[in-house]
Motif scaffolding. Sequence first.
Motif, PDB file in Angstrom:
ATOM      1  N   UNK A  38      41.958  49.680  31.859  1.00 46.34           N
ATOM      2  CA  UNK A  38      41.173  50.231  30.991  1.00 46.34           C
ATOM      3  C   UNK A  38      39.327  50.007  31.070  1.00 46.34           C
ATOM      4  N   UNK A  39      39.203  48.455  31.396  1.00 51.26           N
ATOM      5  CA  UNK A  39      37.814  48.186  31.837  1.00 51.26           C
ATOM      6  C   UNK A  39      37.459  49.074  32.990  1.00 51.26           C
ATOM      7  N   UNK A  61      47.369  41.776  31.792  1.00 50.54           N
ATOM      8  CA  UNK A  61      46.242  41.383  32.631  1.00 50.54           C
ATOM      9  C   UNK A  61      46.137  42.895  33.409  1.00 50.54           C
ATOM     10  N   UNK A  84      42.667  42.484  40.587  1.00 50.99           N
ATOM     11  CA  UNK A  84      41.839  42.772  39.300  1.00 50.99           C
ATOM     12  C   UNK A  84      40.677  43.449  39.840  1.00 50.99           C
ATOM     13  N   UNK A  85      39.882  42.977  40.877  1.00 51.27           N
ATOM     14  CA  UNK A  85      38.841  43.589  41.349  1.00 51.27           C
ATOM     15  C   UNK A  85      39.039  44.992  41.737  1.00 51.27           C
ATOM     16  N   UNK A 132      47.033  45.943  32.194  1.00 49.42           N
ATOM     17  CA  UNK A 132      46.456  47.023  31.022  1.00 49.42           C
ATOM     18  C   UNK A 132      44.964  46.827  30.955  1.00 49.42           C
ATOM     19  N   UNK A 133      44.717  45.603  30.975  1.00 48.97           N
ATOM     20  CA  UNK A 133      43.080  45.487  30.627  1.00 48.97           C
ATOM     21  C   UNK A 133      42.405  46.016  31.820  1.00 48.97           C
ATOM     22  N   UNK A 134      42.609  45.475  33.136  1.00 49.67           N
ATOM     23  CA  UNK A 134      41.948  46.012  34.351  1.00 49.67           C
ATOM     24  C   UNK A 134      41.973  47.492  34.270  1.00 49.67           C
ATOM     25  N   UNK A 145      41.333  46.991  40.652  1.00 49.35           N
ATOM     26  CA  UNK A 145      41.630  47.876  39.641  1.00 49.35           C
ATOM     27  C   UNK A 145      40.185  48.425  38.925  1.00 49.35           C
ATOM     28  N   UNK A 146      39.490  47.471  38.875  1.00 45.83           N
ATOM     29  CA  UNK A 146      38.423  47.812  38.041  1.00 45.83           C
ATOM     30  C   UNK A 146      37.297  48.609  38.834  1.00 45.83           C
TER      31      UNK A 146
END
Lengths: 534, 211
Positions: free
Chosen positions: A86-87, A80, A251-252, A82-84, A254-255
């Motif tokens: 990158x996005x 999770x 997550x918020x 890694x996805x954050x 990070x993005x």
Amino acid sequence: MSGDHQTLTLLLFSAVIAVTLGITSWASRRRHGSPEEFYAGGRLFSPMENGFAIAGDYMSAASFLGISGLIALFGYDGMLYAVGFLVAWLVVLFLVAELVRNCGRFTLADVVTARMRERPVRIASGISSVTVSVLYLVAQMVGAGSLVALLLGGESGQARSWTVIGVGALMVVYVSCGGMRATTWIQIVKAVLLLGGALTLTVLVLMRFGGDLGALLNSAAERSGHGRDFLAPGLRYGGEWTHRLDFISLGLALVLGTAGLPHILSRFYTVPTARAARRSVVWSIGLIGVFYLMTIVLGFGAAALLGSNAVRESDPAGNTAVPLLSLELGGGAHSTGGPVLFAVVAAVAFATILAVVAGITLASSASVAHDLYASFSRRGGRAGGGGLSEVGVARIAAVGVGVAAIGLGLLAQQLNVAFLVGLAFAVAAAANLPVLLYALFWRRFTTRGAVWSVYGGLVPAIALVVLSPVVSGAPGALFPELDFAVFPLENPGVVAIPLGFLAGWLGTVTSREEADDAKHAEAEVRSLTGAGAV
Amino acid sequence: MIFCVCPSLGMRTEDPWYDALASGWGDQDAPPAAPHSADRRGKSGELRDAHAAVYLTVQRSAAFQQVRRRYRRFVLPATAAFLVWYLAYVVTATVAPDLMARPVVGVFNVAMAAGLAQFASTFLLTWAYVRHARLRRDKLALELRWETQDMARVRTAGGGRSAAQASHDAQASAASSAGPAVSRDGGSRNSPRAGARTNAPAARTAWEGTP
């Protein structure tokens, strides 16, 4: 871990230091002492060079070793992250990179102050940029200390302290002698090393499984001790609702945080045009995306080849998963290949740390000299009333930031500071992103709105962390014996980010000052066309 | 500023955007630590008004509105889409792990598929954005850039003239430029207008010969 293997590791570390210092002295010989040169490296890097440098700035040891370690321990939940990470780059590409390149000069404050009363806004965003940088820097320094101690096999406190001091001293030398040019080339070299190292390991992992990803995942699930649960979310962020909400908050952060990181924003000024900035982001998205995909393979590979328990025994946080994996892939501890590969991976991790801290130090010295010092000392006229040029101040600021980071790093080295990276992203998203987006996209935005949105994000973010379980009231807290934790989450993002946006809106609608239409027109035309850009 | 960072990696001199650099910031702004207005304000209000008039006129021109509309029409929905998609992914992963654990093919489950789809959608949106910017925005924006800088230069050259007159010039210039620039998008992308091209002659020659 044999003596030979330590010698080799130290040899490669010295090679990394020698190469980076060589780059620094090469870059400083060509310096002209202008701010253009010091902060932006002359603005003439090509998109590909800058793309590699951005990737080198962004991919920290925390992502190389930390994310793959998390995957090795907790399986899918590590992915999770890694996805954050990158996005987040889509926010940068769509909303920030080109516009910031077009209407800024060196720092975030330059973009915002183009439209409003300069001093209060510059001070506010200078303070928040320095805060973000220092939080991130301390996290990296402490991480460097424990990492190098682990990699060199010494657990002693002295090895850690000297690593923190050594890394701090090196980054100050890179930045104050070589400025942006040296920093950029160090980041490019590091990005190449890191991608090369990750690629080698990934290929070796895939070869072990005959290129069959299904087999890799199956044996990872088997040897993790969790079975199929290992391949689904919930091992780390399951359970209590506060844990789950905490992850959403992270997550918020990070993005949205990436687009507010000062050391990322300053990279866009090293290319000549907005289109070059766009192309460099495309390069970096490609490089970072491929890198995180490889990280995922390495994490599951470590679980499959070593087993989660072996990883946990070496380091409870999982940071040694990739070095251990390299030892295994090279043929084991008693072969020739294993220790060599281990030493190479350790040196790559070391280069990674150096490049990242150099980038952050440079960005924070720019904020101190270009925003704070200039605002406090200037009453008309050129930079720096006291006879010092702005670049001179920036060089001294780099030393000051370095000393502060070393001091805090030494103080914090026994503490668990993993939350600091998440916090740095949360502050960047809460204090820097709202003011940046409002300034670029909202016609009515005013000085008061800008100041409120910076402080309205910064203060709650810091306050909520102070009141959270990472500071008090929990076993792993900074002050476990005290308990003033009233906020249940470790990451303040989910509250602080909306507050930053809200404060900016509130400040604007309550201010009596009318937005300056002419200035807005200028900012908008410049940001979208590049007219009058530096 | 005229030196190349790395000749070996090669600057792409055929790219028209690299010309843009030489149109200095320096000719219209204060020195480094005193960005923007501070200096101008001291000199003459007239000059500042003329300067503002240029940008206001460009902002109102049809060509600029076109660039802005195209940029926002792509970027705002795309941003909303990927943010929603990412948040849905994170929230589902934390709130409904059982759903994510359902197998799809062999050992691959919904979670793996969704995670890889995030990577794929990021790459895809990057490609789409770059393509959109290159085909729909870059040319128009570059022309506007030359025009705006040209108008600003006329303003500085005619230093003593009244703001009103400069504004009038600017309006005329923008009006004349809006037409062809907009129509170009309709398909006929031949004949680059001489006006826009001759704007930075000094700049261009300075760049010739740099590797």
